[in-house]
Motif scaffolding. Sequence first.
Motif, PDB file in Angstrom:
ATOM      1  N   LYS A  86      12.954  41.788  62.501  1.00  0.00           N
ATOM      2  CA  LYS A  86      12.408  40.805  62.019  1.00  0.00           C
ATOM      3  C   LYS A  86      13.657  39.688  61.369  1.00  0.00           C
ATOM      4  CE  LYS A  86       7.927  42.838  61.164  1.00  0.00           C
ATOM      5  NZ  LYS A  86       7.167  43.556  60.445  1.00  0.00           N
TER       6      LYS A  86
ATOM      7  N   ARG B  51      15.257  42.243  46.772  1.00  0.00           N
ATOM      8  CA  ARG B  51      14.357  42.192  47.246  1.00  0.00           C
ATOM      9  C   ARG B  51      13.457  40.846  47.745  1.00  0.00           C
ATOM     10  NH1 ARG B  51       8.897  44.080  44.517  1.00  0.00           N
ATOM     11  NH2 ARG B  51       9.075  42.298  43.993  1.00  0.00           N
TER      12      ARG B  51
ATOM     13  N   LYS C 288      12.455  38.547  51.502  1.00  0.00           N
ATOM     14  CA  LYS C 288      11.247  38.353  50.973  1.00  0.00           C
ATOM     15  C   LYS C 288      11.164  36.574  51.150  1.00  0.00           C
ATOM     16  CE  LYS C 288       8.739  40.880  48.660  1.00  0.00           C
ATOM     17  NZ  LYS C 288       7.224  41.336  48.206  1.00  0.00           N
TER      18      LYS C 288
ATOM     19  N   GLU D 162       8.979  40.218  55.593  1.00  0.00           N
ATOM     20  CA  GLU D 162       8.327  41.262  54.398  1.00  0.00           C
ATOM     21  C   GLU D 162       9.257  43.100  55.323  1.00  0.00           C
ATOM     22  OE1 GLU D 162       6.256  42.869  51.778  1.00  0.00           O
ATOM     23  OE2 GLU D 162       6.278  40.806  52.086  1.00  0.00           O
TER      24      GLU D 162
END
Length: 117
Positions: A14, A52, A56, A61
């Motif tokens: 990802k 974090r 994002k 995610e």
Amino acid sequence: MFNKKGYIVVEKSKADEEKLLGAVLEAGADDMQDDDDNWEVLSAPEAFMAVRDAVKQLGVEPASAKVSLIPQNTVRLEGKPAQAMMKLMEALDDHDDVQNLSANFDISEKEIEASLA
């Protein structure tokens, strides 16, 4: 024995390594480690939210994101000691009064699968 750290797991499929590394380091991460199928990003608890959010903002995610106790050293377990530890961890996890578990053992995926069979 344990350090409190921000801990973020990102699946390799990802995220691009260079983009992820640049974004998390700029946001205040301490380190990014390769864990076969995932990237593990470690930060100080104070920098966790910024790191974090940086992940994002890349449109990724995280598979996991939390402030957690990370072991300074690990102990490799195999065979009967590994099976006994898996039984203990399962019993503790099932107990109603236990909310979080932290451990410093290292058990191979093969050993974990064997203990669950």
